[in-house]
Design a protein around this motif. Sequence first.
Motif, PDB file in Angstrom:
ATOM      1  N   ALA A   1       0.832  -1.207   0.000  1.00 24.44           N
ATOM      2  CA  ALA A   1       0.000   0.000   0.000  1.00 24.44           C
ATOM      3  C   ALA A   1       0.865   1.255   0.000  1.00 24.44           C
ATOM      4  O   ALA A   1       0.574   2.223  -0.723  1.00 24.44           O
ATOM      5  N   LEU A   2       1.919   1.262   0.808  1.00 29.13           N
ATOM      6  CA  LEU A   2       2.841   2.403   0.816  1.00 29.13           C
ATOM      7  C   LEU A   2       3.480   2.598  -0.556  1.00 29.13           C
ATOM      8  O   LEU A   2       3.575   3.721  -1.066  1.00 29.13           O
ATOM      9  N   THR A   3       3.937   1.501  -1.129  1.00 29.42           N
ATOM     10  CA  THR A   3       4.627   1.561  -2.416  1.00 29.42           C
ATOM     11  C   THR A   3       3.718   2.115  -3.509  1.00 29.42           C
ATOM     12  O   THR A   3       4.144   2.917  -4.350  1.00 29.42           O
ATOM     13  N   GLU A   4       2.455   1.716  -3.503  1.00 28.33           N
ATOM     14  CA  GLU A   4       1.513   2.165  -4.527  1.00 28.33           C
ATOM     15  C   GLU A   4       1.212   3.661  -4.422  1.00 28.33           C
ATOM     16  O   GLU A   4       0.735   4.264  -5.404  1.00 28.33           O
TER      17      GLU A   4
ATOM     18  N   PHE B   1      -0.223  17.946  -1.465  1.00 31.33           N
ATOM     19  CA  PHE B   1      -0.655  16.545  -1.514  1.00 31.33           C
ATOM     20  C   PHE B   1      -2.169  16.419  -1.343  1.00 31.33           C
ATOM     21  O   PHE B   1      -2.806  15.528  -1.913  1.00 31.33           O
ATOM     22  N   SER B   2      -2.738  17.297  -0.525  1.00 23.44           N
ATOM     23  CA  SER B   2      -4.168  17.167  -0.225  1.00 23.44           C
ATOM     24  C   SER B   2      -5.040  17.418  -1.453  1.00 23.44           C
ATOM     25  O   SER B   2      -6.196  17.006  -1.485  1.00 23.44           O
ATOM     26  N   ALA B   3      -4.489  18.087  -2.473  1.00 19.78           N
ATOM     27  CA  ALA B   3      -5.275  18.378  -3.670  1.00 19.78           C
ATOM     28  C   ALA B   3      -5.645  17.109  -4.425  1.00 19.78           C
ATOM     29  O   ALA B   3      -6.644  17.083  -5.157  1.00 19.78           O
ATOM     30  N   THR B   4      -4.862  16.059  -4.262  1.00 23.55           N
ATOM     31  CA  THR B   4      -5.163  14.787  -4.935  1.00 23.55           C
ATOM     32  C   THR B   4      -5.641  13.723  -3.948  1.00 23.55           C
ATOM     33  O   THR B   4      -5.690  12.539  -4.284  1.00 23.55           O
ATOM     34  N   GLU B   5      -5.997  14.138  -2.754  1.00 21.53           N
ATOM     35  CA  GLU B   5      -6.483  13.207  -1.736  1.00 21.53           C
ATOM     36  C   GLU B   5      -7.862  12.661  -2.139  1.00 21.53           C
ATOM     37  O   GLU B   5      -8.808  13.432  -2.328  1.00 21.53           O
TER      38      GLU B   5
ATOM     39  N   ARG C   1      -5.312   6.353   6.581  1.00 17.59           N
ATOM     40  CA  ARG C   1      -5.015   6.153   5.161  1.00 17.59           C
ATOM     41  C   ARG C   1      -4.408   7.422   4.551  1.00 17.59           C
ATOM     42  O   ARG C   1      -3.487   7.354   3.728  1.00 17.59           O
ATOM     43  N   LYS C   2      -4.917   8.575   4.968  1.00 13.49           N
ATOM     44  CA  LYS C   2      -4.336   9.836   4.491  1.00 13.49           C
ATOM     45  C   LYS C   2      -2.898   9.986   4.973  1.00 13.49           C
ATOM     46  O   LYS C   2      -2.013  10.406   4.226  1.00 13.49           O
ATOM     47  N   GLY C   3      -2.677   9.621   6.239  1.00  9.51           N
ATOM     48  CA  GLY C   3      -1.319   9.688   6.781  1.00  9.51           C
ATOM     49  C   GLY C   3      -0.370   8.767   6.047  1.00  9.51           C
ATOM     50  O   GLY C   3       0.806   9.104   5.826  1.00  9.51           O
TER      51      GLY C   3
ATOM     52  N   ASP D   1      -7.600  18.435   9.422  1.00 10.60           N
ATOM     53  CA  ASP D   1      -7.168  17.218   8.746  1.00 10.60           C
ATOM     54  C   ASP D   1      -5.685  16.953   8.989  1.00 10.60           C
ATOM     55  O   ASP D   1      -4.936  17.808   9.470  1.00 10.60           O
ATOM     56  N   ILE D   2      -5.262  15.726   8.658  1.00  7.26           N
ATOM     57  CA  ILE D   2      -3.900  15.291   8.947  1.00  7.26           C
ATOM     58  C   ILE D   2      -2.876  16.044   8.110  1.00  7.26           C
ATOM     59  O   ILE D   2      -1.718  16.196   8.513  1.00  7.26           O
TER      60      ILE D   2
END
Length: 382
Positions: free
Chosen positions: A69-72, A105-109, A124-126, A207-208
Amino acid sequence: MADDLKKGLEGVLVAESDLSSIDGDAGRLIYRGYAIEDLARGASYEEVLYLLWNGYLPSEDELASFTEALTEERTVSDDVLATMERLADAGEQPMAALRTAISMFSATEPETDADPDDLDATLRKGRRITAKIPTALAAFERYRLGEEPVDPDPDLGLAANFLYMLTGEQPDDVAAETFDQALILHADHGLNASTFTSMVIGSTMADIYSAVTGGISALSGPLHGGANQDVMEVLIEIDESDLDHREWVEQATDEGRRIPGFGHRVYNVKDPRAKILEERSKELAENGDDKWYNYTTTIEQYLSEEKGLVEKGIAPNVDFYSGSVYYQLGIPIDMYTPIFAMSRAGGWIAHVLEYQDDNRLIRPRARYTGPEDQEFVPISER
């Protein structure tokens, strides 16, 4: 007692935590009950992230799923890369560039509409933030060098992949293991300034992304992050001096100059993380240039034995050895604090999750020392 002033909140208990514990007199650090020595020598950074975020060490299957999951999620958007390039061209500082990247980063969350109380979504966001930080940082450095970013390698762990993206070459086992250990050692360390900042922001149920951005902002201050950069700059000054490194230290201390990397707000003895990085520095020296290891050990010996700093509770901290270790890995000096943030983001996220699970808005108060009963004068009469 409630009105006693505690500048800097020193000694004030503001929360309970299962995440990390520090014994400053014994020189002991644990993450969720595990000694830092055992984790650094036996686990990977991904395992430690799992431990901090989930409360237990993963099985092989759990780790494989977590790592996948991290890698993806390592890839950053073209907009982030373009911004990193503009900031690099403008001469921006790496920590400021990282602060901007986190906000972007949050723009593509994909879970922007998640309820603030949904801690699974926050986790998951973290995870996405943690996965993307190395990619953005490495791209920024590549742009500063006038080179194109290197895409993440899905076959490499987080630590090895960062070194690969930074240099364009796969690191050898010693380098990869050393950097992985460094990330583990910096992942969490109680309620330091940046962690507390993240918690304060998290306590508002922001948010995180906001919490991690706040942590980076706090870490950027010279009284919190940056000491390992100061250490390395001193070592380079020694190397460029006409004096022998022991003579340089003697002269500097006689002149009242403070040597960075000694003393800690919590530890009264040698930082256990410094002991581990000293071992890695020695190993790197055996495979390359040993002067940096010799400089640091000579300084430690002189300040400990000749100046008696250890007896005064002033001993080497983690920054004293991390600076030369990073330098031996080919990492630019002004990237040291961003690397600290890359590691500590895992701890910030863990503390926010833990605090929000039983949340109470953090709202201290200050003792008023201003004037009383001022007479208001209309502006026309002032």
